[in-house]
Design an enzyme around this catalytic site. Structure first.
Site, PDB file in Angstrom:
ATOM      1  CE  LYS A 155      -4.374  -2.036   1.639  1.00  0.00           C
ATOM      2  NZ  LYS A 155      -5.600  -2.106   2.535  1.00  0.00           N
TER       3      LYS A 155
ATOM      4  CE  LYS B 270      -5.632  -8.009  -2.036  1.00  0.00           C
ATOM      5  NZ  LYS B 270      -6.152  -7.774  -0.800  1.00  0.00           N
TER       6      LYS B 270
ATOM      7  CE  LYS C  81     -12.646  -4.092  -0.652  1.00  0.00           C
ATOM      8  NZ  LYS C  81     -13.083  -3.873   0.673  1.00  0.00           N
TER       9      LYS C  81
HETATM   10  P1  TYM Z   1     -10.675  -6.069   3.064  1.00  0.00           P
HETATM   11  O1  TYM Z   1     -11.674  -5.080   3.057  1.00  0.00           O
HETATM   12  O2  TYM Z   1      -9.431  -5.886   2.139  1.00  0.00           O
HETATM   13  O3  TYM Z   1     -11.053  -7.677   2.341  1.00  0.00           O
HETATM   14  C1  TYM Z   1     -12.128  -7.985   3.127  1.00  0.00           C
HETATM   15  C2  TYM Z   1     -12.213  -9.508   3.109  1.00  0.00           C
HETATM   16  O4  TYM Z   1     -12.074 -10.161   1.794  1.00  0.00           O
HETATM   17  C3  TYM Z   1     -10.686 -10.876   1.774  1.00  0.00           C
HETATM   18  N1  TYM Z   1     -10.182 -10.579   0.317  1.00  0.00           N
HETATM   19  C4  TYM Z   1     -10.190 -11.813  -0.316  1.00  0.00           C
HETATM   20  N2  TYM Z   1     -10.131 -12.987  -0.257  1.00  0.00           N
HETATM   21  C5  TYM Z   1      -9.734 -13.855  -1.462  1.00  0.00           C
HETATM   22  N3  TYM Z   1      -9.377 -13.342  -2.680  1.00  0.00           N
HETATM   23  C6  TYM Z   1      -9.179 -11.944  -2.731  1.00  0.00           C
HETATM   24  N4  TYM Z   1      -8.917 -11.532  -3.994  1.00  0.00           N
HETATM   25  C7  TYM Z   1      -9.799 -11.253  -1.780  1.00  0.00           C
HETATM   26  N5  TYM Z   1      -9.492  -9.616  -1.562  1.00  0.00           N
HETATM   27  C8  TYM Z   1      -9.994  -9.481  -0.254  1.00  0.00           C
HETATM   28  C9  TYM Z   1     -10.034 -10.417   2.754  1.00  0.00           C
HETATM   29  O5  TYM Z   1      -8.848 -11.397   2.995  1.00  0.00           O
HETATM   30  C10 TYM Z   1     -10.724 -10.185   3.951  1.00  0.00           C
HETATM   31  O6  TYM Z   1     -11.158 -11.387   4.560  1.00  0.00           O
HETATM   32  N6  TYM Z   1      -8.097  -5.261   7.253  1.00  0.00           N
HETATM   33  C11 TYM Z   1      -9.147  -5.938   6.620  1.00  0.00           C
HETATM   34  C12 TYM Z   1     -10.614  -5.674   7.341  1.00  0.00           C
HETATM   35  C13 TYM Z   1     -10.769  -5.822   8.670  1.00  0.00           C
HETATM   36  C14 TYM Z   1     -10.764  -7.097   9.381  1.00  0.00           C
HETATM   37  C15 TYM Z   1     -10.934  -6.762  10.756  1.00  0.00           C
HETATM   38  C16 TYM Z   1     -10.990  -8.381   8.931  1.00  0.00           C
HETATM   39  C17 TYM Z   1     -10.651  -4.868   9.595  1.00  0.00           C
HETATM   40  N7  TYM Z   1     -10.675  -5.256  10.880  1.00  0.00           N
HETATM   41  C18 TYM Z   1     -10.892  -7.584  12.072  1.00  0.00           C
HETATM   42  C19 TYM Z   1     -11.011  -9.229  10.145  1.00  0.00           C
HETATM   43  C20 TYM Z   1     -11.050  -8.902  11.369  1.00  0.00           C
HETATM   44  C21 TYM Z   1      -9.404  -5.593   5.318  1.00  0.00           C
HETATM   45  O7  TYM Z   1      -8.817  -4.465   4.736  1.00  0.00           O
HETATM   46  O8  TYM Z   1      -9.780  -6.433   4.598  1.00  0.00           O
END
Ligand code: TYM
Length: 255
Positions: free
Chosen positions: A113, A195, A198
Site C-alpha cells: 500500500k 489478487k 477493489k
Molecule cells: P478487505 O476489506 O481488504 O477484505 C475483506 C475480506 O475479503 C478478503 N479478500 C479476499 N479473499 C480472497 N481473494 C481475494 N482476492 C480477496 N480480496 C479480499 C480479505 O482477506 C478479507 O477477509 N483489514 C481488513 C478488514 C478488517 C478486518 C478486521 C478483518 C478490519 N478489521 C478484523 C477481520 C477482522 C481488510 O482490509 O479487508
C-alpha cells in the site's frame, strides 16, 4: 456450552469483489448458524486513504446492504459499524504501545500500500494491523474468517495478544484465522498473478458483486489465460486458467 465467537469485517471502500465474497463473506454466512458472529463494517480502516465524507457514509451503508444481500442475517449475527463503537479506536491506542515498529514494517500489505499510495504514507497505514487486532481482541474472538491476504495480520494479532497476556496475565483470547479451502486468494482476471482487488486500475480485472450478469460474462470471456491448448490446474505455469478453475469450483462446490 457457550458458542465460539467469530469476528470479521470488510473495509467500506465502495463495492465488494468476488474475491471478498468467496474469500470471506461466503464463509461468514455458513458460520452464523453455529457461532456467535460479529460482522463489522470497517469504516475506520478506510481512513488511511483520502475519502469524500459523503461518499464514505454512503459506502458504509451500501456495504451493510451487501452484507444482508449476501446472506448475513441481522437476526442471527451482530452487524455493526466500526466507528460507532468507540472502544475499537481506544483499544487500538493501548495495543499500539505493545506493538513494535519492526514487526509492523514487515507487513506485506503495508509495503504494497505504501508503494501504491506513495504520496500519502501516513502512520495510520503503518499501524492499521493494530486497529485490526483491537477489533478482534475486543470481542475475545475464537475464529476470524478471512482470505489468505489477511493471514499475516492475524499472526501479528496473536503476537500482540500473547505479549500483553505475558505481561499482565490472561486478558485476551488468542484468536485463529479461519481460511476457507477454496478461493482463499482469488486473483485478478487480467493479471492472475495479483489478487483481485477493489482498487485494481486494470479494466475488467475485478468482478464486482453489483455488476450486471452480462457484464460479468463479458469480463470472464475476456479473462487472460495462456497459449497452451489444454485446461489443467497449475498455478505456477497456468495462473489464469487455475484461477478460473478455483472460482468455478468455489461457486459450483465441485472439487
Ligand atoms: P478487505 O476489506 O481488504 O477484505 C475483506 C475480506 O475479503 C478478503 N479478500 C479476499 N479473499 C480472497 N481473494 C481475494 N482476492 C480477496 N480480496 C479480499 C480479505 O482477506 C478479507 O477477509 N483489514 C481488513 C478488514 C478488517 C478486518 C478486521 C478483518 C478490519 N478489521 C478484523 C477481520 C477482522 C481488510 O482490509 O479487508
Amino acid at each position: 456450552m457457550s458458542k465460539k465467537v467469530i469476528l470479521s469485517g470488510v473495509q467500506s471502500t465502495g463495492n465488494l469483489t468476488l474475491g471478498n465474497y468467496l474469500g470471506a463473506i461466503k464463509n461468514w454466512k455458513k458460520m452464523q448458524e453455529d457461532y456467535e458472529c460479529h460482522y463489522m463494517i470497517a469504516n475506520l480502516h478506510t481512513l488511511t486513504i483520502r475519502n469524500d465524507p459523503e461518499k464514505l457514509r454512503s459506502n458504509t451503508l451500501n456495504l451493510l446492504a451487501l452484507y444482508i444481500a449476501a446472506g448475513i442475517d441481522p437476526e442471527k449475527s451482530n452487524i455493526f459499524i466500526q466507528s460507532q463503537v468507540a472502544s475499537h479506536a481506544e483499544l487500538a491506542w493501548v495495543l499500539n504501545c505493545f506493538t513494535y515498529m519492526g514487526e509492523l514494517s514487515r507487513m506485506t500489505q503495508f509495503k504494497d500500500k505504501s508503494t501504491k499510495h506513495a504520496d500519502n504514507i501516513n502512520s495510520g497505514l503503518f499501524t492499521y494491523p493494530v486497529l485490526m487486532a483491537a477489533d478482534i481482541l475486543l470481542y475475545q474472538a475464537d475464529l476470524v474468517p478471512v482470505g489468505e491476504d489477511q493471514k499475516q495480520h492475524l499472526e501479528i494479532t496473536r503476537d500482540i495478544a500473547e505479549r500483553f497476556n505475558g505481561i499482565y496475565g490472561k486478558t485476551f483470547k488468542i484468536p485463529e484465522a479461519y481460511i476457507g479451502e477454496n478461493a482463499a486468494r482469488v486473483m485478478g482476471l487480467q493479471d492472475p498473478t495479483s489478487k483481485m482487488s477493489k482498487s485494481s486500475v486494470i479494466p475488467n480485472d475485478s468482478i464486482f458483486l453489483n455488476d450486471e450478469p452480462d457484464e460479468i460474462m463479458k469480463k470472464f470471456k475476456k479473462s487472460v489465460t495462456d497459449s497452451e491448448n489444454i485446461v489443467r490446474f497449475d498455478v505456477k505455469e497456468k495462473p489464469g486458467i487455475s484461477n478460473l478453475i478455483s472460482i468455478y469450483s468455489a461457486i459450483t462446490r465441485k472439487k
